[in-house]
Enzyme design. Structure first.
Site, mmCIF file in Angstrom:
data_model
loop_
_atom_site.group_PDB
_atom_site.id
_atom_site.type_symbol
_atom_site.label_atom_id
_atom_site.label_comp_id
_atom_site.label_asym_id
_atom_site.label_seq_id
_atom_site.Cartn_x
_atom_site.Cartn_y
_atom_site.Cartn_z
ATOM 1 N N SER A 1 0.852 -1.182 0.000
ATOM 2 C CA SER A 1 0.000 0.000 0.000
ATOM 3 C C SER A 1 0.889 1.234 0.000
ATOM 4 C CB SER A 1 -0.877 0.001 1.261
ATOM 5 O OG SER A 1 -1.514 1.241 1.456
ATOM 6 N N TYR B 1 -2.681 -2.091 10.434
ATOM 7 C CA TYR B 1 -2.674 -2.190 8.967
ATOM 8 C C TYR B 1 -1.394 -1.568 8.407
ATOM 9 C CZ TYR B 1 -4.501 -1.851 4.173
ATOM 10 O OH TYR B 1 -4.691 -1.958 2.816
#
Length: 332
Positions: free
Chosen positions: A142, A155
Site C-alpha cells: 500500500s 494495517y
C-alpha cells in the site's frame, strides 16, 4: 489464444476488491487461475465469471493464517496445472481506531492475516519457484507501506512489513534470475474493505481521498506478472506524489497526511464497535467495487477542503524545493 495460456497464477484474498479484479484481469490474459480466500461461495461465483472468459480455474478455499493450508494451495496448483508461475499475496483485513483503543486480539489478528499470511504465501510459493527455476512473487502492499497513517496502525505496520518481506526475499533469490519479487503500492482504492473492516473509532469510515478503480491495481499486478522487472509499482498519481513527498519532506508529509486522515477518513456519522471480517468472513464485500467512486465518497467540509488544499500545496512546494536542493548538491 494467448501465449500465457499455460501459466498458473495463485491469488489470495480473491473473493473481493483487488483480488477479484485481478482474477478477472488474469482470466482475460489467458492465465490458469487458483483462487483462494475464506468464502467458498464467493470464490465459486468468481470462478464462474472467470470460466466465462475462457480461463481454467481451481477453487481452493483457505485461511492465510494457516501455513499448512496455504502450502496445500500451492501443491494443488501444481497438481492441477503442472506449474506455479505467479503467486499474488493480496489477502488483507483492517482495523480502524486509536492504537491504544484497538482490542489486543484484533490488532494481533490484522498482523497475522496481512503479514504472516504473506509470509505463509512466500513459504508456499518460493520452494516451487526454486525447483522450477522461475516464478513471480507479487506482494500487494500500500502507499501506507511507506507513509504512516493514524487510526489504523496494525494495517500500516503490516503493509510496511510486507515491503520489508519483499526486499528480503528478493535478496534471497538474487542468484536465480528467473525468479522475481514485485511490490505493488496502491493508494485509496474503491473496494469493500472500508465497510468490512473492524472499527472501534465510533465513526463510519470512507477512503481518505477520492478512490480509484480497483481494476487499475489489477492491471498493474498483471503487468508485474508479465514484465516483472520493477521492484515496486505505485498505482495512482496521488500515490506517486504522496510517496515522493514522504521521501523528500517526511516530517511535513506526516503531519499533513495525519490531518487528512482525521478530516476525510471519518464521516460525521456514528458507528457501533465491530470486529468486521477480521476473524470471520462477512457476507458483504463479494464484489470488486465498494461503491465509493460513483455515489459514496464524501469530500471534507469546505473549511477542511481549503486547509487540505493549502497543506497539500505547501507539501508539494517543500518537496520540490527539497528535490532541487538535493540536485544542486549532487551537481557540486
Amino acid at each position: 489464444m494467448s501465449h500465457h495460456r499455460s501459466k498458473c497464477v495463485v491469488i489470495t484474498g480473491a473473493s473481493s476488491g483487488i483480488g477479484r479484479a485481478s482474477a478477472l484481469a488474469f482470466a482475460d490474459k489467458g492465465y490458469q487461475l487458483v483462487l483462494t480466500a475464506r468464502r467458498r461461495e464467493a470464490l465459486d461465483e468468481l470462478a464462474a465469471d472467470c470460466r466465462r472468459r475462457g480461463a481454467k480455474v481451481l477453487v481452493a478455499p483457505a485461511d492465510v493464517t494457516d501455513a499448512a493450508a496455504v502450502a496445500q494451495v500451492a501443491e494443488r496448483a501444481v497438481a492441477e496445472f503442472g506449474s506455479l508461475d505467479v503467486w499474488v499475496n493480496n489477502a488483507a483485513v483492517v482495523a480502524y481506531g486509536r492504537t491504544e483503543e484497538t482490542p489486543v486480539p484484533v490488532w494481533h489478528r490484522v498482523i497475522e492475516v496481512n503479514l504472516f499470511g504473506y509470509y505463509h504465501g512466500v513459504r508456499a510459493a518460493v520452494p516451487w519457484f526454486r525447483e522450477q527455476g522461475h516464478g513471480v512473487l507479487i506482494n500487494v502492499s500500500s502507499m501506507l507501506g511507506k507513509t504512516p497513517s493514524p487510526h489504523q496502525s496494525a494495517y500500516v505496520v503490516s503493509k510496511q512489513g510486507i515491503r520489508a518481506l519483499s526486499d528480503c526475499v528478493r535478496q534471497e533469490v538474487a542468484d536465480l534470475p528467473g525468479i522475481s519479487v514485485c511490490t505493488v503500492l496502491p493508494g485509496a482504492i474503491d473496494t469493500p474493505i472500508f465497510r468490512t473492516g473492524a472499527n472501534v473509532s465510533g465513526y463510519q469510515i470512507q477512503p481518505a481521498g477520492p478512490p480509484i478503480d480497483a481494476r487499475r491495481v489489477a492491471g498493474a499486478i498483471v503487468r508485474c506478472a508479465r514484465r516483472p522487472h520493477r521492484r515496486e509499482v505505485a498505482v495512482g498519481a496521488a500515490t506517486r506524489v504522496g510517496l515522493a513527498a514522504t521521501r523528500l519532506v517526511p516530517g511535513l508529509t506526516e503531519r499533513v497526511f495525519g490531518r487528512l486522515v482525521e478530516r476525510a477518513h471519518f464521516l460525521d456519522e456514528p458507528a457501533a464497535r465491530t470486529e468486521g471480517n477480521v476473524f470471520t468472513p462477512s457476507g458483504d464485500g463479494g464484489s470488486v467495487d465498494g461503491g465509493w467512486r460513483h455515489n459514496g465518497w464524501q469530500p471534507p467540509s469546505p473549511p477542511g477542503r481549503r486547509w487540505l488544499a493549502g497543506a497539500a500545496a505547501a507539501t508539494a512546494v517543500a518537496a520540490a524545493g527539497a528535490l532541487a536542493v538535493r540536485r544542486l548538491r549532487e551537481g557540486n
